[in-house]
Design a protein around this motif. Structure first.
Motif, PDB file in Angstrom:
ATOM      1  N   GLY A   1       0.808  -1.203   0.000  1.00  0.00           N
ATOM      2  CA  GLY A   1       0.000   0.000   0.000  1.00  0.00           C
ATOM      3  C   GLY A   1       0.845   1.258   0.000  1.00  0.00           C
ATOM      4  O   GLY A   1       2.078   1.217  -0.139  1.00  0.00           O
ATOM      5  N   SER A   2       0.208   2.379   0.122  1.00  0.00           N
ATOM      6  CA  SER A   2       0.928   3.648   0.140  1.00  0.00           C
ATOM      7  C   SER A   2       1.780   3.759   1.397  1.00  0.00           C
ATOM      8  O   SER A   2       1.409   3.242   2.452  1.00  0.00           O
ATOM      9  CB  SER A   2      -0.066   4.809   0.078  1.00  0.00           C
ATOM     10  OG  SER A   2      -0.869   4.712  -1.084  1.00  0.00           O
ATOM     11  N   PRO A   3       2.953   4.399   1.302  1.00  0.00           N
ATOM     12  CA  PRO A   3       3.799   4.546   2.496  1.00  0.00           C
ATOM     13  C   PRO A   3       3.127   5.438   3.518  1.00  0.00           C
ATOM     14  O   PRO A   3       2.246   6.233   3.188  1.00  0.00           O
ATOM     15  CB  PRO A   3       5.076   5.189   1.935  1.00  0.00           C
ATOM     16  CG  PRO A   3       4.648   5.851   0.668  1.00  0.00           C
ATOM     17  CD  PRO A   3       3.560   5.010   0.102  1.00  0.00           C
ATOM     18  N   PRO A   4       3.514   5.307   4.788  1.00  0.00           N
ATOM     19  CA  PRO A   4       2.895   6.137   5.822  1.00  0.00           C
ATOM     20  C   PRO A   4       3.223   7.605   5.639  1.00  0.00           C
ATOM     21  O   PRO A   4       4.171   7.979   4.926  1.00  0.00           O
ATOM     22  CB  PRO A   4       3.504   5.573   7.122  1.00  0.00           C
ATOM     23  CG  PRO A   4       4.771   4.913   6.700  1.00  0.00           C
ATOM     24  CD  PRO A   4       4.522   4.383   5.329  1.00  0.00           C
ATOM     25  N   VAL A   5       2.462   8.450   6.290  1.00  0.00           N
ATOM     26  CA  VAL A   5       2.655   9.898   6.183  1.00  0.00           C
ATOM     27  C   VAL A   5       4.016  10.278   6.773  1.00  0.00           C
ATOM     28  O   VAL A   5       4.389   9.811   7.860  1.00  0.00           O
ATOM     29  CB  VAL A   5       1.518  10.632   6.912  1.00  0.00           C
ATOM     30  CG1 VAL A   5       1.739  12.138   6.840  1.00  0.00           C
ATOM     31  CG2 VAL A   5       0.168  10.266   6.310  1.00  0.00           C
TER      32      VAL A   5
END
Length: 237
Positions: free
Chosen positions: A140-144
């Motif tokens: 998934g998308s990397p963390p903020v």
């Protein structure tokens, strides 16, 4: 195609009892496949709408059921009490079909807007937690706040530093014909390091430059061919 809906008199006059678990959803069962005609579905929906505002109407022909979600739980309970059992009569042959109505698990309400009915966010599957987000494929998308870092180059040392340091300390202790002893096991047990020369010292050096095309290559002349295993004598009559 004409149908009529009737309810038992005893159900119409009885008062709904109190139930500890309230639900806004009921399920109509025993629905024949030919009852999923648009005309009859509109007739059934209009009948159940008399008990309250319907939030969702979901006919399921493959299961022979209709799921009805009311906006208020009291409306679903009232429909359950008054419509179980519900009798539908065909006007052509006078045959009757009895449908059952059961309580179902509660369902969240949907909001209608200019684009149609929308499904609430609670009904969607949520991605896993951040610590497990990189274990799925594709990730998934990397963390903020995550930023790409410059990775280290590949390891240039084929061996570990401590092993290289130990090998540098090895010195020739003894020579035994073609065997060189670098480390002798202590009192016959332990680790020993030996180096053996596997070169072609017993063979005469052949100059590859004198080889003539069409003749056997000098390197091949040193090859020892493997003998064919013995064959069984053929029996001739």
């Amino acid at each position: 195609m004409a149908f009529s809906i009737s309810l038992p008199a005893s159900r119409q006059s009885s008062l709904p009892p109190e139930y500890p678990q309230q639900t806004n959803t009921i399920t109509v069962t025993r629905v024949p496949k030919d009852f999923f005609h648009p005309v009859l579905l509109d007739l059934l929906r209009g009948h159940f709408a008399t008990y309250g505002e319907i939030n969702r109407w979901a006919p399921l022909p493959g299961f022979g059921r209709i799921i009805i979600v009311y906006r208020f739980e009291d409306n679903a309970e009232s429909a359950k009490q008054h419509c179980d059992r519900i009798v539908i009569q065909r006007s052509q042959d006078g045959s009757e079909v009895e449908l059952r109505v059961y309580r179902a698990d509660p369902n969240p309400l949907t909001n209608e807007d200019i684009f149609g009915t929308t499904i609430p966010e609670d009904n969607y599957l949520r991605p896993p937690a951040v610590e497990k987000n990189f274990l799925i494929s594709p990730p998934g998308s990397p963390p903020v706040g995550w930023e790409q870092i410059r990775e280290d180059p590949p390891n240039a040392n084929p061996l570990a530093d401590d092993l290289m340091h130990a090998l540098q300390k090895l010195q020739l202790q003894e020579r035994r014909s073609s065997l060189e002893v670098l480390l002798e096991p202590h009192e016959g047990s332990g680790v020993g390091v030996y180096v053996e020369d596997c070169g072609l010292e017993d063979h005469d050096e052949v100059d590859e430059g004198t080889w003539v095309y069409g003749e056997t290559a000098p390197a091949r002349s040193r090859w020892v061919q493997t003998a064919m295993p013995p064959l069984r004598a053929a029996m001739v009559a």
